[in-house]
Design a protein around this motif. Structure first.
Motif, PDB file in Angstrom:
ATOM      1  N   LEU A 166       3.196   7.061  52.529  1.00  0.00           N
ATOM      2  CA  LEU A 166       3.147   8.141  51.543  1.00  0.00           C
ATOM      3  C   LEU A 166       2.061   7.857  50.508  1.00  0.00           C
ATOM      4  CD1 LEU A 166       6.959   8.792  51.098  1.00  0.00           C
ATOM      5  CD2 LEU A 166       5.302  10.413  51.972  1.00  0.00           C
ATOM      6  N   ALA A 167       1.948   6.569  50.125  1.00  0.00           N
ATOM      7  CA  ALA A 167       0.905   6.201  49.170  1.00  0.00           C
ATOM      8  C   ALA A 167      -0.472   6.450  49.779  1.00  0.00           C
ATOM      9  CB  ALA A 167       1.065   4.733  48.781  1.00  0.00           C
ATOM     10  N   LEU A 168      -0.617   6.067  51.052  1.00  0.00           N
ATOM     11  CA  LEU A 168      -1.886   6.299  51.756  1.00  0.00           C
ATOM     12  C   LEU A 168      -2.185   7.794  51.801  1.00  0.00           C
ATOM     13  CD1 LEU A 168      -3.660   4.170  53.107  1.00  0.00           C
ATOM     14  CD2 LEU A 168      -2.702   4.869  55.287  1.00  0.00           C
ATOM     15  N   GLY A 169      -1.121   8.579  52.001  1.00  0.00           N
ATOM     16  CA  GLY A 169      -1.274  10.033  51.991  1.00  0.00           C
ATOM     17  C   GLY A 169      -1.830  10.501  50.662  1.00  0.00           C
ATOM     18  N   GLY A 170      -1.335   9.899  49.566  1.00  0.00           N
ATOM     19  CA  GLY A 170      -1.865  10.239  48.261  1.00  0.00           C
ATOM     20  C   GLY A 170      -3.360   9.958  48.166  1.00  0.00           C
ATOM     21  N   LEU A 171      -3.771   8.775  48.682  1.00  0.00           N
ATOM     22  CA  LEU A 171      -5.196   8.417  48.628  1.00  0.00           C
ATOM     23  C   LEU A 171      -6.042   9.421  49.398  1.00  0.00           C
ATOM     24  CD1 LEU A 171      -5.185   4.541  49.142  1.00  0.00           C
ATOM     25  CD2 LEU A 171      -5.302   5.848  47.021  1.00  0.00           C
ATOM     26  N   ILE A 172      -5.584   9.756  50.623  1.00  0.00           N
ATOM     27  CA  ILE A 172      -6.427  10.592  51.482  1.00  0.00           C
ATOM     28  C   ILE A 172      -6.385  12.052  51.041  1.00  0.00           C
ATOM     29  CG2 ILE A 172      -6.701  11.458  53.838  1.00  0.00           C
ATOM     30  CD1 ILE A 172      -5.801   8.755  54.836  1.00  0.00           C
TER      31      ILE A 172
END
Lengths: 212, 115, 271, 485
Positions: A166-172
């Motif tokens: 989910l955090a990676l989703g935030g970055l992308i």
């Protein structure tokens, strides 16, 4: 009832065929190479799944994780107390599992980490790893393997992987970060989650069985 | 040709799966039928993405026109969602077999003894 | 062209799977169908989908179906009717063996499904894995490889004489072994009984229970039991590959016998 | 867009973290994060493509999204408060469900809507079967089977629509003003509608809904009926933005409205009764969304109002059942405590549409936006609602004052507040005509109740097989309807 059901299915198939008739011939596909490169990928499908439509993929990972929560919730109370013996004690199967497990793990890691370049990705990698674990479970006995793979910590790793995704989703998606390392990271996290999930499902299905 | 054949196969699978779903009485048979039907729908999407003589949508893999990557990506999502739903449904079947001792829809539909 | 052929194969596998009687074959067929489907995806220039379908749609889905079946699968019982062991009552099944089977199913958390078949078909169904158990009027013959449970109801083969003429038996039944050469055989005990009633036959080789059933329903009149051929017992027969089921059944019947329930059930049906 | 997306991601992440422990704290934090995000994007934001062109997911913060965010956060807070004694996975799952709903309402992409709906329904059925009762599990299994049928239909429809138009974005499809006389498109749209209808629990498509909602735990029923079912209606509304299928939606709405009422009228199990009623109230939403324009705004208001008072009714009914151990309406009469009676009373008053509560305001706003023929349909639906809710009148006699209001207080306040805001906002509601019409409808409903209560018609029971065939037939009907309309 029988006639009605038959009529419904036949009508549906007929309508679908009618609709499909108008689809061919298919128009050409617009070029996608630039968009794929922008995400740091060469496989356009990976660029979509892990980049442009990461939002869909996140929801899908959550669907998968929630199914696991359901499996645990329903099957844990049904688990038998008595340990389930291994399906077969033949040394051949044990040896085969020991020999095969290494290549399976390597193959899964390869598929996960190169999914943005060629065919592959986290989901098949995780499923392959999960199936390999099942093979091992058949040879060693599910309970023994379950003791070696401590389930509470597996659960923690699983939820941690989802939170990281989910955090990676935030970055992308929010910060519009791009780069192939993001895609590799997402694929590995998805693979981890799917492998743990596959193991949990198979283990629970196998070990909570009845008397036969 | 390939695209049309695949689309036709997808529709046929959908039809036969749904027929199994409505005719069989055992829940697991119903789920098997659904499995085939959902596979048909997924194949249909891939057939829509296909172009005659297309190569995979991967840069540097072959030459000529490529297949449409978007439906293929959607299909990956759909396959996993279907698996998750199926796993949950089978877990419920196990639960019901344990508590009601049957997988027959007609028997399951009668009111259970417990409140 | 290869794609079209593969499509046809995929459809054929799906239809094969969905028309099976036995769930296990359905699951295996659907698994094979998924693998063929993965091949179709490969031909449609979708390698990612093919890989995912093979890993998830084929491997994981087939695994969980098989595990769920192992957990919940139904026991399929191939049987011929014989009163009062196992017989049809309207849509329902009844009888002494049914009562035991039903309790066994509950004990195993499995559904019981009875297939009514001709006597001669039972060994084939057991060997092909289309049925797990045989029950009812099934008395195994020499050379039929089955796992037998402990005896439930004693019986014996007898030759019945009603008049002059040849002697008949049920095809594939134990009685066929004792038939004089040239004696006709019938698919169904019911046909044998009608032939006997019409006077086409002068006698039959059947088991005691069958004879009692015929007498109860007035199918045979003045019968002389000619010769005592063999002492036997009705019991469940388990398919040769199903050692686990056989062990479970023996354990269950042992418990039933020890608690006296078996005797009570026998008392109720046989008096 | 970024703020809203961050809000949803935070919500989901807190739900997942909550699964490891401290679920209630995480839920409270999630609500706060959601409120902060809502405040930050409050007036709305224009459509943006998340993930970038050409494949990204378009999202927009329109009025519908704004209203639903407010509703979702509010209902979640009320249920969190009402079910605060629950531990384990309950609150994290609820948080994830609410986060999914937050993500569903701003999505403007056909496939993303489907994934979000799938996650929402999977979560709702985990929650519905949370207590592990065989009946609830059977209801969930039925739902899973029907939902997969819906998913299959939806995917076929998606293939046809995407194959024809080459895009999944709702706004882009709307710009191209697709021609539904093309059979490929018509069949595709029909199947998409059918898939969304299954998820939304519409009459003949979603016959899984009443048992599943009826046998769920108290707080879960409130959330499911109040918020989650409407996600299907939202998907239908989005579809009607993309394709000119308004008339089909209105027809579906009328069928759903009266079909649900028919079953609600004689149902004696209080929670199943409320669940059937939810089906019928979806009819209002569909009629509003189908007509579009001011009616769609009215439908959004009605969705919010219904979420508040149906949540209140389910909380009250569930509390009553938990206290008494019986579920049938006659058996509950005269045994309910004062807070429960208060909740049921306020909820009934509101759902029947009597002033000055939320139902009156929302129904008034909806009726103001529709043509006069539709007004009569809405009036008839209102009479039916009043008739079926007249059954609850014997329950409104308190037998004691033990127990607190819990989350009901919060929802009650909102129902009253919403109603008063509506009265101030819509000038047409403060007229004797509007009030008279409302009381006339309620009175007519009571008379209808007196007339029909002696009959006990045997309505066909919807078994799994029948529901599946009904769904398939409905899909065929919708496809034909779109094709011929």
């Amino acid at each position: 009832m029988r006639w009605l059901a038959g009529a419904a299915v036949v009508a549906l198939v007929g309508l679908l065929a009618l609709g499909t008739w108008g689809l061919f011939p298919r128009p050409p596909v617009p070029s996608w190479e630039e968009a794929t490169a922008a995400f740091g990928a060469r496989n356009a499908v990976a660029a979509i799944v892990l980049g442009a439509r990461l939002w869909d993929t996140l929801l899908e990972v959550l669907v998968y994780a929630m199914a696991l929560v359901g499996v645990r919730m329903v099957l844990r109370p049904l688990s038998r107390v008595q340990p389930v013996p291994p399906v077969s004690e033949t040394p051949l199967l044990t040896r085969a599992a020991d020999i095969l497990l290494g290549p399976i793990v390597v193959f899964a890691i390869y598929i996960a980490s190169s999914g943005h370049l060629g065919p592959g990705g986290g989901f098949p990698a995780g499923a392959i790893l999960g199936s390999g674990l099942l093979l091992l479970a058949l040879a060693k006995g599910a309970e023994r393997l379950a003791q070696e793979l401590h389930e509470p910590s597996l659960e923690r790793v699983e939820y941690g992987a989802i939170a990281a995704l989910l955090a990676l989703g935030g970055l992308i998606l929010v910060l519009s970060w791009r780069g192939s390392w993001l895609l590799v990271g997402a694929n590995v996290l998805i693979g981890l989650e799917v492998a743990i999930g596959a193991w949990v499902v198979l283990h629970h299905f196998a070990s909570s069985r009845g008397e036969v | 040709m390939e695209g049309i054949a695949a689309a036709a196969l997808g529709i046929a699978l959908g039809g036969s799966g749904l027929w199994t779903l409505v005719r069989r009485r055992n829940v697991i048979w119903k789920l098997l039928g659904l499995n085939v039907a959902a596979g048909g729908a997924i194949l249909f999407l891939v057939a829509v993405a296909h172009r005659p003589g297309a190569r995979p949508a991967i840069e540097g893999l072959g030459s000529g026109p490529a297949a449409d990557p978007l439906p293929q990506a959607l299909v990956l999502t759909a396959i996993v969602i279907h698996f998750a739903t199926l796993a949950l449904a089978l877990v419920y079947v196990i639960f019901l077999t344990e508590h009601r001792h049957t997988q027959d829809v007609h028997k399951l539909e009668r009111e259970p003894e417990e409140p | 062209m290869a794609t079209v052929l593969l499509c046809a194969l995929t459809l054929a596998l799906a239809v094969f799977a969905l028309t099976r009687r036995r769930l296990l074959w359905g699951v295996i067929g659907v698994g094979a169908h998924s693998l063929a489907l993965a091949g179709v995806y490969l031909f449609l220039a979708a390698p990612d989908v093919a890989l995912t379908e093979a890993a998830v749609g084929f491997a994981l889905v087939t695994f969980i179906y098989l595990l769920a079946l192992r957990r919940t699968g139904r026991l399929v019982v191939a049987a011929t009717e014989v009163y009062p062991l196992l017989y049809q009552e309207g849509d329902a099944v009844a009888g002494l063996e049914w009562e035991i089977l039903e309790r066994f199913g509950r004990w195993l958390h499995r559904d019981i499904e009875v297939l009514w078949v001709a006597r001669a078909d039972i060994p084939r169904l057991l060997a092909a894995g289309e049925a797990d158990l045989a029950a009812g009027g099934f008395l195994p013959r020499e050379g039929e490889r089955v796992l037998l449970s402990r005896p439930l109801v004693p019986t014996r083969m007898i030759a019945v004489r009603t008049g002059p003429g040849p002697c008949g038996a049920v095809a594939g039944d134990r009685g066929q072994d004792h038939l004089p050469p040239g004696g006709p055989t019938y698919e169904d005990p019911e046909e044998l009984a009608s032939a006997l009633a019409r006077g086409e036959l002068g006698g039959a080789v059947v088991d005691l229970l069958r004879l009692r059933e015929w007498q109860l329903r007035d199918r045979v009149g003045e019968a002389e039991t000619a010769a005592v051929e063999e002492d036997l017992a009705f019991r469940f027969a388990v398919a040769p590959g199903e050692e686990e089921v056989h062990q479970a059944l023996e354990g269950f019947l042992g418990e039933l016998e020890a608690s006296g329930d078996l005797a009570r059930v026998r008392e109720r049906y046989l008096g | 867009m970024n703020v809203a997306l961050t809000g949803v991601l935070t919500y989901l992440a807190l739900g997942v973290v909550g699964l490891l422990g401290r679920g209630r704290l995480c839920a409270a934090l999630a609500i706060l994060a959601g409120l902060a995000a809502l405040a930050a994007w409050a007036p709305g934001f224009p459509e943006r493509v998340m993930g970038g062109l050409p494949w990204g997911v378009p999202v927009a913060g329109d009025t519908l999204a704004l209203a639903f965010w407010a509703l979702i956060l509010f209902v979640h807070a009320a249920v969190l408060w009402h079910e605060r004694h629950r531990t384990g996975a309950f609150h994290p799952l609820l948080t994830l469900l609410m986060g999914t709903c937050l993500g569903t309402v701003f999505s403007r992409d056909l496939f993303n809507l489907y994934v979000a709906l799938e996650l929402a329904s999977l979560l709702s059925f985990l929650l519905a079967g949370y207590e592990g009762k065989a009946r609830a599990v059977w209801a969930s299994l039925q739902y899973l089977v029907l939902a997969t049928v819906g998913m299959t239909l939806y995917l076929f429809g998606l293939g046809l629509v995407y194959g024809k138009l080459g895009t999944l974005s709702i706004s882009e499809i709307a710009v191209r003003s697709p021609d539904l006389s093309d059979p490929a498109l018509a069949v595709g749209v029909g199947l998409l509608l059918a898939g969304a209808a299954v998820k939304g629990g519409l009459f003949l498509f979603g016959l899984w809904l009443p048992p599943a909602h009826g046998y769920a735990p108290t707080g879960v029923s409130a959330v499911l009926s109040g918020v989650v079912v409407k996600m299907g209606a939202v998907a239908l509304a989005r579809l009607s933005e993309a394709f000119p299928v308004g008339p089909v939606l209105v027809a579906l709405g009328i069928l759903t409205g009266f079909g649900g009422l028919l079953y609600a009228l004689w149902e004696q199990d209080i929670k199943v009764f409320l669940a059937f009623h939810t089906v019928s109230q979806l009819g209002y939403l569909l009629i509003g969304f189908g007509l579009g324009g001011p009616a769609a705004l009215g439908a959004i208001l009605y969705a919010v109002a219904h979420g508040l008072f149906k949540g209140l009714l389910f909380l009250a009914a569930g509390t009553g059942i938990e206290g008494m151990g019986v579920r049938s309406i006659p058996a509950l009469a005269g045994h309910l405590s004062l807070p429960v009676v208060l909740g049921l009373g306020v909820g009934t008053w509101a759902i029947v549409g009597l002033p000055p509560l939320a139902g009156f305001a929302a129904k008034g706003a909806l009726a103001a936006g529709v043509p006069s023929a539709a007004k009569w349909v809405l009036f008839a639906l209102g009479v039916g609602t009043a008739a079926s809710f007249s059954k609850l009148i014997p329950l409104l006699r308190p037998a004691g004052r033990q127990g607190g209001l819990g989350g009901m207080g919060l929802l009650m306040g909102a129902v009253v507040g919403f109603g008063l805001w509506g009265l101030a906002e819509f000038s047409g509601l403060m007229t004797p005509g509007a009030w008279g019409e409302a009381f006339l409808g309620a009175g007519a409903g009571y008379v209808l109740y007196l007339a029909v209560r002696r009959f006990h018609p045997r309505l066909p029971r919807f078994t799994l097989d029948r529901a599946a065939v009904a769904t398939l037939l409905g899909a065929v009907g919708l496809a034909l309807g779109v094709l011929l309309a």
